[in-house]
Enzyme design. Structure first.
Site, mmCIF file in Angstrom:
data_model
loop_
_atom_site.group_PDB
_atom_site.id
_atom_site.type_symbol
_atom_site.label_atom_id
_atom_site.label_comp_id
_atom_site.label_asym_id
_atom_site.label_seq_id
_atom_site.Cartn_x
_atom_site.Cartn_y
_atom_site.Cartn_z
ATOM 1 N N HIS A 64 4.585 39.230 -7.182
ATOM 2 C CA HIS A 64 5.119 38.674 -5.970
ATOM 3 C C HIS A 64 4.004 38.774 -4.979
ATOM 4 O O HIS A 64 3.774 39.939 -4.316
ATOM 5 C CB HIS A 64 6.210 39.692 -5.540
ATOM 6 C CG HIS A 64 7.184 39.178 -4.547
ATOM 7 N ND1 HIS A 64 8.390 39.283 -4.445
ATOM 8 C CD2 HIS A 64 6.907 38.472 -3.469
ATOM 9 C CE1 HIS A 64 8.946 38.872 -3.404
ATOM 10 N NE2 HIS A 64 8.067 38.114 -2.690
ATOM 11 N N LEU A 67 0.326 33.783 -0.697
ATOM 12 C CA LEU A 67 -1.287 33.579 -0.335
ATOM 13 C C LEU A 67 -1.203 32.686 0.784
ATOM 14 O O LEU A 67 -2.341 32.076 1.213
ATOM 15 C CB LEU A 67 -1.630 32.932 -1.719
ATOM 16 C CG LEU A 67 -1.899 33.710 -2.800
ATOM 17 C CD1 LEU A 67 -2.561 32.848 -4.000
ATOM 18 C CD2 LEU A 67 -2.640 34.909 -2.485
ATOM 19 N N ARG A 68 0.007 32.109 1.244
ATOM 20 C CA ARG A 68 0.119 31.238 2.492
ATOM 21 C C ARG A 68 -0.503 29.979 2.507
ATOM 22 O O ARG A 68 -0.491 29.244 3.549
ATOM 23 C CB ARG A 68 -0.585 32.210 3.705
ATOM 24 C CG ARG A 68 -0.112 33.559 3.928
ATOM 25 C CD ARG A 68 1.367 33.248 4.134
ATOM 26 N NE ARG A 68 2.228 34.919 4.706
ATOM 27 C CZ ARG A 68 3.371 35.060 4.569
ATOM 28 N NH1 ARG A 68 4.111 34.331 3.886
ATOM 29 N NH2 ARG A 68 3.938 36.405 5.132
ATOM 30 N N ASP A 156 12.220 32.729 -2.299
ATOM 31 C CA ASP A 156 12.024 33.899 -1.539
ATOM 32 C C ASP A 156 11.269 33.741 -0.200
ATOM 33 O O ASP A 156 10.723 32.770 0.096
ATOM 34 C CB ASP A 156 10.758 34.714 -2.357
ATOM 35 C CG ASP A 156 10.397 36.137 -1.610
ATOM 36 O OD1 ASP A 156 9.321 36.185 -1.017
ATOM 37 O OD2 ASP A 156 11.336 36.997 -1.713
ATOM 38 N N HIS A 183 15.578 36.646 -3.985
ATOM 39 C CA HIS A 183 15.588 37.805 -2.751
ATOM 40 C C HIS A 183 16.705 38.158 -2.166
ATOM 41 O O HIS A 183 17.358 37.272 -1.645
ATOM 42 C CB HIS A 183 14.450 36.750 -1.524
ATOM 43 C CG HIS A 183 14.668 37.606 -0.400
ATOM 44 N ND1 HIS A 183 13.567 38.197 0.290
ATOM 45 C CD2 HIS A 183 15.550 37.893 0.602
ATOM 46 C CE1 HIS A 183 14.002 38.477 1.528
ATOM 47 N NE2 HIS A 183 15.134 38.565 1.776
ATOM 48 N N HIS A 236 11.485 42.812 -5.148
ATOM 49 C CA HIS A 236 11.492 43.892 -4.171
ATOM 50 C C HIS A 236 12.882 44.452 -3.976
ATOM 51 O O HIS A 236 13.409 44.785 -2.802
ATOM 52 C CB HIS A 236 10.901 43.264 -2.717
ATOM 53 C CG HIS A 236 11.618 42.134 -2.198
ATOM 54 N ND1 HIS A 236 12.838 42.040 -2.064
ATOM 55 C CD2 HIS A 236 10.961 41.130 -1.695
ATOM 56 C CE1 HIS A 236 13.153 40.646 -1.546
ATOM 57 N NE2 HIS A 236 12.109 40.168 -1.369
ATOM 58 N N ASP A 309 4.374 42.156 -2.912
ATOM 59 C CA ASP A 309 5.037 41.474 -1.917
ATOM 60 C C ASP A 309 3.998 41.350 -0.612
ATOM 61 O O ASP A 309 4.421 41.529 0.316
ATOM 62 C CB ASP A 309 6.542 41.927 -1.437
ATOM 63 C CG ASP A 309 7.208 40.867 -0.442
ATOM 64 O OD1 ASP A 309 8.168 41.437 0.093
ATOM 65 O OD2 ASP A 309 6.716 39.642 -0.526
ATOM 66 N N HIS A 313 0.087 38.410 7.996
ATOM 67 C CA HIS A 313 0.586 37.852 9.027
ATOM 68 C C HIS A 313 -0.542 38.203 10.315
ATOM 69 O O HIS A 313 -1.109 39.191 10.010
ATOM 70 C CB HIS A 313 2.002 38.430 9.656
ATOM 71 C CG HIS A 313 3.113 38.297 8.981
ATOM 72 N ND1 HIS A 313 3.573 36.877 8.867
ATOM 73 C CD2 HIS A 313 4.196 39.005 8.226
ATOM 74 C CE1 HIS A 313 4.604 36.936 8.239
ATOM 75 N NE2 HIS A 313 5.032 38.253 7.807
#
Lengths: 430, 312
Positions: A64, A67-68, A156, A183, A236, A309, A313
């Site tokens: 989990h 990688l954006r 997710d 999720h 998670h 996870d 940011h």
């Protein structure tokens, strides 16, 4: 390229190996494990890694990560995220589809795999979306996603709120034998909540998210897993109640699995008292009662895997009022240290069990051909020093982002080198 | 730094000591005297700059901070964010840094997000006063409430208070609970279960979900405003039902002590949580609270930013 990893304590839970052995790598695969060199005449290795006094294990598998890329390359890219993975000892990561555009179709999957092939430091296994745009209304082309290379599906970031859609997703995914990752939270119960509903939220006047928000969805989806016979995986997991439900489901022989993040077992909702936005994530950090239940769940095998996870940011997004800051923290580089310090030193897991939760177990439950040091397997290897102390310095992170609450923490257990398909992708200086 | 309070900021009552609370209340006594003068002016904060940064609407708090500063000869600037660059998306951090560059001595902030004053306090050299942050704290309200009670009753320790209303979303309730307990008072909270935060009992507070037993034999009843916007959102069905079950009227007051004191932080919803007869009645301290708000805010400004000047 031939590599010899010499004199290390090889811990390979999949093969029940725990012994001092040399590891021979050739052409990107494990060629041999043994106290003596292979019998046939062979040229000397191109590289010898001295692993005496260290632990050698399969490369970690993270089920989990975010990688954006595509869409939020300001937070992280496949290149930087996989470099962070390598630093953390991870040689395989499953990346979530809440990118922009969402990975709900083959072209995004192919983009991710292509990027990963060109620029990724470790293996990347994409997770496709369950529903189109992750809107929770129509199934995505799951067959195409699987054909393109997705190993699981998930919306997710968000739950699939509609029980009928979740049922159909489980049924449909059953065709391909892939896990459906939920999720788990009820968005109505979560509302505008920003932290765990408990004594701390009562004192701080921050809107709380009750444990029941996670548990009601886990309960519901376990019933759907029972109905459909498909593989249901809880992302998670964070609450005592969900652990209890999953334990009962497993006892009944249902195909239910789950993962836990290091931050959920290493820290509690008390971390929110300073309004530190690096203590804001979804699901939220829970009270110590839940953390204890997670540890029991890890010990008795209810929890299959440790998964980070990893959620990068930007600094400016996290530097906002607590209510407005986005959820999530990075975690690839601190996962092993937290696992050693909190779980192994805390006598919740043995070193072997901890390594299993990071390697053989995640690979097994997601059917990934990874997580072992069998002869002939891909040479994804991690070399560790489980006793070495180090201080987390988030400024040195390979991630583009810096959102970690563990900066300054003294941890025991450090990754020394990471090898992917026979190539050293990372090693600690000195 | 303030003359008496050895702290830069006032962010909440939770981390105030009983001695600090006592100091603020005692200082407010002499500040209150200024309101009765013909010329309401002392030079205490002459040359000091106070910025009121209000992200939320306010009548009482903002006006009393403004009056408090002006009576003490400070330069007071009011920023209401609806007419500031906040509407252009400027962040709290940038707003804070921008103000800091203009060297204020005090920034008073009201914000809908809990923890916002903490952010400013860390960024600014100026003293930061929390005028209300989300549902977290509203320290000057609690201080003026304590002052009002002490003024009427002569003491605080041993008194029993019932706070009635939407405790879950109330920064006034939280600040009062922390402050009152420090001063040896016994606190009860009362409201529908949907609006009572969990684990309140672990804070040493008695919890009631019916008003009659809650207000029986207390010295003070503090009513909280029920927010009209929360109606129908799952917390309570209608104002009508809320008023029937939890509204304070003359009839209900029969269950309380004869000389019970009635308080409310304002603004009141006449006829909803409090009937006009009770709000305007002889035991209502609602307007005393407002009056004392100026004195308390003068005291806080003086103790944080007053330097060596003493009140005349």
């Amino acid at each position: 390229m031939r590599i010899l990893i010499e004199g290390g304590r090889v811990i390979d839970p999949a093969n029940k190996v725990d012994a001092v052995l040399d590891v021979w790598i050739e052409d990107g695969r494990i060629a041999a494990l043994g106290p003596q060199p292979p019998a046939r005449q062979a040229p000397p290795p191109d590289r010898v890694l001295d692993a005496r006094g260290k632990v050698v294990c399969p490369g970690f598998v993270d089920l989990h990560v975010h990688l954006r890329e595509p869409g939020r390359e300001d937070k992280e890219t496949i290149a930087t995220g996989t470099r962070a993975a390598a630093r953390g000892g991870f040689t395989s990561v499953c990346c979530m589809p809440n990118t922009n555009p969402v990975n709900d179709n083959q072209s995004v999957t192919e983009f991710i795999l292509d990027r990963a092939r060109r620029e990724g430091a470790v293996n990347v296994f994409p997770v496709g979306a369950i529903t189109k745009g992750q809107q929770g209304e129509e199934l995505a082309e799951i067959g195409e996603l699987v054909r393109a290379g997705c190993v699981a599906i998930s919306d997710d970031g968000k739950p699939v709120m509609n029980a009928e859609i979740m049922r159909r997703a489980l049924e449909y995914a059953g065709m391909f034998g892939i896990p459906v990752i939920q999720h788990a939270e009820d968005l109505h119960m979560t509302g505008k909540g920003v932290m765990h509903e408990g004594l701390v939220s009562t004192e701080l006047g921050l809107q709380g998210i009750p444990a029941a928000s996670e548990a009601v969805i886990v309960a519901r989806d376990i019933l759907l897993a029972e109905l459909t016979g498909s593989h249901f995986h809880v992302a998670h997991v964070s609450t005592a109640e969900a652990i209890r439900l999953i334990r009962e489901a497993k006892a009944k022989g249902l195909h239910v699995t789950c993962e836990v993040t290091p931050h959920h077992f290493a820290t509690t909702d008390e971390a929110v008292r300073s309004f530190n936005t690096n203590a804001k994530m979804s699901p939220p950090l829970r009270s110590s009662r839940h953390v204890e239940a997670l540890k029991v769940g890890l010990k008795d095998g209810t929890i299959d895997a440790i998964a980070t996870d990893h959620a990068p940011h930007t600094v400016q997004e996290k530097e906002q009022e607590f209510d407005y800051a986005p959820n999530g923290i990075i975690g690839l580089e601190t996962a092993f240290g937290l696992t050693m310090t909190v779980l192994v030193e805390g006598e919740v897991l043995t070193l072997n069990q901890a390594i299993a939760r990071l390697t053989s177990e995640p690979a097994r439950i997601f059917n990934l051909p990874k997580g072992t040091l069998s002869v002939g397997a891909d040479a994804d290897v991690t070399i560790l020093d489980p006793t070495r102390e180090w201080v987390v310095d988030v400024r040195k992170s390979a991630s583009k982002s810096r959102n970690s609450p563990f900066h300054g923490w003294k941890l025991r257990g450090e990754v020394l080198a990471t090898i992917v398909e026979g190539k050293v992708v990372w090693e600690l200086e000195g | 730094m303030g003359t008496g309070l050895k702290r830069k900021d006032l962010l909440g009552t939770r981390d105030l000591s009983p001695e600090e609370i006592g100091l603020i209340l005692d200082t407010a006594i002499s500040m209150k005297e200024i309101a009765s003068r013909d010329i309401k002016k002392v030079p205490t904060l002459r040359g000091k700059t106070i910025i009121n940064l209000f992200y939320e609407p306010s009548t009482r708090t903002r006006t009393s901070f403004e009056i408090a500063g002006k009576w003490m000869s400070a330069d007071v600037i009011n920023i209401s964010t609806s007419s500031s660059s906040v509407v252009k998306g400027e962040t709290l951090k940038d707003t804070g840094l921008t103000l800091q560059a203009m060297h204020p001595d005090v920034v008073v902030i009201r914000h809908s997000a809990a923890g916002a004053p903490q952010i400013l306090a860390g960024l600014l050299k100026a003293s930061v006063i929390n005028a209300g942050d989300g549902a977290h704290e509203h320290p000057t309200q609690a201080l003026l409430d304590l002052f009002t009670i002490r003024e009427k009753r002569g003491t605080l320790a041993g008194l029993k208070v019932a706070i009635v209303g939407d405790i879950l979303h109330s920064r006034v309730a939280r600040s009062n609970i922390f402050a009152m307990q420090k001063m040896g008072m016994q606190v009860r909270v009362c409201g529908p279960p949907t609006m009572l935060p969990r684990y309140m009992d672990r804070l040493g507070v008695e919890v009631f979900s019916r008003i009659e037993p809650a207000i029986a034999d207390v010295d003070i009843i503090m009513m909280l405003r029920i927010q009209l916007e929360r109606q129908g959102g799952g917390l309570f069905p209608t104002l009508r039902e809320y008023s029937k079950l939890f509204g304070l009227n003359l009839d209900r007051l029969k269950a309380a002590k004869q000389d019970v004191l009635i308080m409310h932080p304002g603004p009141i919803n006449r006829g909803v949580e409090i009937s006009p007869e009770v709000a305007d009645g002889p035991y209502s301290l609602i307007l005393n609270q407002v009056e004392n708000g100026v004195a308390i805010r003068m005291a806080v400004l003086y103790l944080l930013a007053g330097g060596q000047a003493a009140a005349n």
